[in-house]
Design a protein around this motif. Sequence first.
Motif, PDB file in Angstrom:
ATOM      1  N   ALA A 141       0.853  -1.206   0.000  1.00 12.87           N
ATOM      2  CA  ALA A 141       0.000   0.000   0.000  1.00 12.87           C
ATOM      3  C   ALA A 141       0.881   1.246   0.000  1.00 12.87           C
ATOM      4  O   ALA A 141       1.982   1.240   0.543  1.00 12.87           O
ATOM      5  CB  ALA A 141      -0.908  -0.009   1.227  1.00 12.87           C
ATOM      6  N   PRO A 142       0.391   2.335  -0.593  1.00  5.99           N
ATOM      7  CA  PRO A 142       1.149   3.596  -0.556  1.00  5.99           C
ATOM      8  C   PRO A 142       1.161   4.167   0.853  1.00  5.99           C
ATOM      9  O   PRO A 142       0.254   3.890   1.647  1.00  5.99           O
ATOM     10  CB  PRO A 142       0.366   4.500  -1.507  1.00  5.99           C
ATOM     11  N   ASP A 143       2.189   4.957   1.163  1.00 10.31           N
ATOM     12  CA  ASP A 143       2.312   5.604   2.477  1.00 10.31           C
ATOM     13  C   ASP A 143       1.605   6.963   2.397  1.00 10.31           C
ATOM     14  O   ASP A 143       2.171   7.941   1.914  1.00 10.31           O
ATOM     15  CB  ASP A 143       3.795   5.781   2.811  1.00 10.31           C
ATOM     16  N   VAL A 144       0.361   6.993   2.888  1.00  9.94           N
ATOM     17  CA  VAL A 144      -0.444   8.225   2.849  1.00  9.94           C
ATOM     18  C   VAL A 144      -0.037   9.143   4.003  1.00  9.94           C
ATOM     19  O   VAL A 144       0.075   8.692   5.148  1.00  9.94           O
ATOM     20  CB  VAL A 144      -1.946   7.886   2.947  1.00  9.94           C
ATOM     21  N   VAL A 145       0.217  10.406   3.716  1.00  6.66           N
ATOM     22  CA  VAL A 145       0.582  11.393   4.746  1.00  6.66           C
ATOM     23  C   VAL A 145      -0.666  12.036   5.326  1.00  6.66           C
ATOM     24  O   VAL A 145      -0.797  12.152   6.553  1.00  6.66           O
ATOM     25  CB  VAL A 145       1.498  12.484   4.159  1.00  6.66           C
ATOM     26  N   ARG A 146      -1.587  12.452   4.460  1.00  5.36           N
ATOM     27  CA  ARG A 146      -2.771  13.189   4.953  1.00  5.36           C
ATOM     28  C   ARG A 146      -3.793  13.364   3.841  1.00  5.36           C
ATOM     29  O   ARG A 146      -3.462  13.216   2.653  1.00  5.36           O
ATOM     30  CB  ARG A 146      -2.355  14.579   5.449  1.00  5.36           C
ATOM     31  N   SER A 147      -5.027  13.696   4.235  1.00  4.16           N
ATOM     32  CA  SER A 147      -6.033  14.198   3.302  1.00  4.16           C
ATOM     33  C   SER A 147      -5.515  15.556   2.823  1.00  4.16           C
ATOM     34  O   SER A 147      -5.107  16.395   3.646  1.00  4.16           O
ATOM     35  CB  SER A 147      -7.390  14.357   4.002  1.00  4.16           C
ATOM     36  N   ALA A 148      -5.504  15.776   1.489  1.00  7.44           N
ATOM     37  CA  ALA A 148      -4.770  16.947   0.991  1.00  7.44           C
ATOM     38  C   ALA A 148      -5.657  17.946   0.251  1.00  7.44           C
ATOM     39  O   ALA A 148      -5.561  19.154   0.464  1.00  7.44           O
ATOM     40  CB  ALA A 148      -3.637  16.499   0.072  1.00  7.44           C
ATOM     41  N   TYR A 149      -6.524  17.474  -0.652  1.00  4.08           N
ATOM     42  CA  TYR A 149      -7.468  18.417  -1.279  1.00  4.08           C
ATOM     43  C   TYR A 149      -8.680  17.686  -1.822  1.00  4.08           C
ATOM     44  O   TYR A 149      -8.632  16.476  -2.073  1.00  4.08           O
ATOM     45  CB  TYR A 149      -6.785  19.264  -2.358  1.00  4.08           C
ATOM     46  N   ALA A 150      -9.752  18.446  -2.001  1.00  3.23           N
ATOM     47  CA  ALA A 150     -10.955  17.955  -2.674  1.00  3.23           C
ATOM     48  C   ALA A 150     -11.164  18.804  -3.913  1.00  3.23           C
ATOM     49  O   ALA A 150     -10.888  20.023  -3.907  1.00  3.23           O
ATOM     50  CB  ALA A 150     -12.169  18.052  -1.759  1.00  3.23           C
ATOM     51  N   SER A 172      -0.046   0.581  -8.529  1.00 11.02           N
ATOM     52  CA  SER A 172      -0.018  -0.895  -8.583  1.00 11.02           C
ATOM     53  C   SER A 172      -0.899  -1.503  -7.500  1.00 11.02           C
ATOM     54  O   SER A 172      -1.530  -2.542  -7.721  1.00 11.02           O
ATOM     55  CB  SER A 172       1.426  -1.423  -8.493  1.00 11.02           C
ATOM     56  N   TYR A 173      -1.022  -0.822  -6.330  1.00  5.58           N
ATOM     57  CA  TYR A 173      -1.894  -1.341  -5.261  1.00  5.58           C
ATOM     58  C   TYR A 173      -3.342  -1.415  -5.738  1.00  5.58           C
ATOM     59  O   TYR A 173      -4.015  -2.444  -5.617  1.00  5.58           O
ATOM     60  CB  TYR A 173      -1.789  -0.447  -4.026  1.00  5.58           C
ATOM     61  N   PHE A 174      -3.853  -0.319  -6.322  1.00  4.62           N
ATOM     62  CA  PHE A 174      -5.251  -0.319  -6.732  1.00  4.62           C
ATOM     63  C   PHE A 174      -5.468  -1.176  -7.979  1.00  4.62           C
ATOM     64  O   PHE A 174      -6.519  -1.792  -8.155  1.00  4.62           O
ATOM     65  CB  PHE A 174      -5.764   1.112  -6.909  1.00  4.62           C
ATOM     66  N   HIS A 175      -4.427  -1.257  -8.816  1.00  8.18           N
ATOM     67  CA  HIS A 175      -4.506  -2.178  -9.960  1.00  8.18           C
ATOM     68  C   HIS A 175      -4.633  -3.616  -9.463  1.00  8.18           C
ATOM     69  O   HIS A 175      -5.460  -4.393  -9.951  1.00  8.18           O
ATOM     70  CB  HIS A 175      -3.254  -2.018 -10.847  1.00  8.18           C
ATOM     71  N   SER A 176      -3.863  -3.942  -8.416  1.00  7.75           N
ATOM     72  CA  SER A 176      -3.913  -5.313  -7.869  1.00  7.75           C
ATOM     73  C   SER A 176      -5.270  -5.614  -7.219  1.00  7.75           C
ATOM     74  O   SER A 176      -5.670  -6.775  -7.096  1.00  7.75           O
ATOM     75  CB  SER A 176      -2.797  -5.514  -6.839  1.00  7.75           C
ATOM     76  N   LEU A 177      -6.000  -4.545  -6.827  1.00  8.19           N
ATOM     77  CA  LEU A 177      -7.358  -4.742  -6.280  1.00  8.19           C
ATOM     78  C   LEU A 177      -8.397  -4.831  -7.398  1.00  8.19           C
ATOM     79  O   LEU A 177      -9.597  -4.926  -7.143  1.00  8.19           O
ATOM     80  CB  LEU A 177      -7.718  -3.591  -5.331  1.00  8.19           C
ATOM     81  N   GLY A 178      -7.913  -4.704  -8.635  1.00  7.56           N
ATOM     82  CA  GLY A 178      -8.835  -4.773  -9.781  1.00  7.56           C
ATOM     83  C   GLY A 178      -9.627  -3.500  -9.976  1.00  7.56           C
ATOM     84  O   GLY A 178     -10.703  -3.499 -10.584  1.00  7.56           O
ATOM     85  N   VAL A 200      -7.764   6.926  -9.077  1.00 11.41           N
ATOM     86  CA  VAL A 200      -8.351   5.583  -9.036  1.00 11.41           C
ATOM     87  C   VAL A 200      -9.829   5.714  -8.684  1.00 11.41           C
ATOM     88  O   VAL A 200     -10.263   6.750  -8.165  1.00 11.41           O
ATOM     89  CB  VAL A 200      -7.636   4.704  -7.988  1.00 11.41           C
ATOM     90  N   ILE A 201     -10.575   4.641  -8.951  1.00 11.87           N
ATOM     91  CA  ILE A 201     -11.879   4.481  -8.309  1.00 11.87           C
ATOM     92  C   ILE A 201     -11.643   3.444  -7.225  1.00 11.87           C
ATOM     93  O   ILE A 201     -11.299   2.279  -7.532  1.00 11.87           O
ATOM     94  CB  ILE A 201     -12.964   4.005  -9.280  1.00 11.87           C
ATOM     95  N   ASP A 202     -11.756   3.845  -5.956  1.00 12.80           N
ATOM     96  CA  ASP A 202     -11.380   2.928  -4.867  1.00 12.80           C
ATOM     97  C   ASP A 202     -12.462   1.861  -4.661  1.00 12.80           C
ATOM     98  O   ASP A 202     -13.530   1.913  -5.292  1.00 12.80           O
ATOM     99  CB  ASP A 202     -11.045   3.731  -3.603  1.00 12.80           C
ATOM    100  N   PRO A 203     -12.238   0.877  -3.796  1.00 16.70           N
ATOM    101  CA  PRO A 203     -13.229  -0.206  -3.618  1.00 16.70           C
ATOM    102  C   PRO A 203     -14.598   0.279  -3.145  1.00 16.70           C
ATOM    103  O   PRO A 203     -15.584  -0.451  -3.244  1.00 16.70           O
ATOM    104  CB  PRO A 203     -12.575  -1.110  -2.565  1.00 16.70           C
TER     105      PRO A 203
END
Length: 337
Positions: free
Chosen positions: A9-18, A89-95, A116-119
């Motif tokens: 999984a990527p190392d997320v630092v923070r919510s950054a923008y909408a 690659s993480y989200f690709h691996s989740l299909g 990405v479109i997350d799960p």
Amino acid sequence: MTKAATPNAPDVVRSAYAQLVVTDIARARWFWADMLGFHIQYEDDATLCLRGMDELTHHSLVLRQGDTPALDHLAYRVRTPDDVDKAESYFHSLGRPTRRIKAGDGTPGIGDAVRVIDPLGFPVEFFYEIDHAERLIQRYDLHHGAEIARLDHFNICTPDIPAAYAHYENLGFGCSETIEGDEHELYAAWMYRKQTVHDVAFTGGAGPRLHHIGVATHESHNVLRTADIFGALHKERHIERGPGRHGVSNAFYVYLRDPDGHRVEIYTSDYYTGDPDHQTYRWNVHDDRRRDFWGNAVIESWYKEATPVLDLDDKPQPVTDAVLDESAVAVGADGLG
Ligand SMILES: O=S(=O)(O)c1ccc(O)c(O)c1
Ligand SMILES: [Fe+2]
């Protein structure tokens, strides 16, 4: 407790923008810049890039002109450029659908990124490169309106809270607080990577939809003054819920609706969550102090209304109804049967 992210999984630092779609950029400029006090870092006739007065990077909110109000995407900053590759690659691996955005091809001020479109069905961007911006922290001459300091969190409507919890736990988010039923069924959760109460929270409901963005101001008097300013201008219809004191997070808050109906929370004074063994605080859904510590009812629109989200081709995502409905739990102050 902060769980280690799954290894790839990527190392997320923070919510950054909408990035939000608004139907009238001038009307949105009045609400978000003039009334809330966001600083305009970039603008053209169809786009506004805004940041809070404490923020040192290009923006934490992007508004773009479009036909119908929607969430274009949420964005998390990651720790290194390699984490953008890891996210892809993480989200690709989740299909899941992914799209690489080259520097200059996406949002102004943002470099290489992946969307990405997350799960859960949400459009989410992961980036590292963002332009730095001049320091405005002590430009008190420019502070105005709600005196917004920074983006604090995203709140998303999703029908399956346990699935949302598992997805963000796999991304290494800790859980600061929950709302649970008598049998520990999960009604809501607050999860974090930065060391405060949340970067993201889940509200049970039809989804994927954006419930609100939470923006921080320094003092509770800024929250109260925000409500006073909207009242003074006879724009009180923009005030949806509060001011008040949350049970969950202990923050002082007021919720507003922008001219397109996007919900924003003006939020201050939550607490530190940075120790590795930080323990989750669990509220019972029958405790009517959980959402407003003084027991004030939660207006029904707050549970039911939210912003639709777009897919990677700007088409609205279909929504699925909730598994649990907190507003249907007859609890004292809410009174919603
Ligand atoms: O209403 S809650 O106390 O559950 C609450 C707590 C923190 C938030 O950011 C929020 O939007 C709502
Ligand atoms: Fe919030």
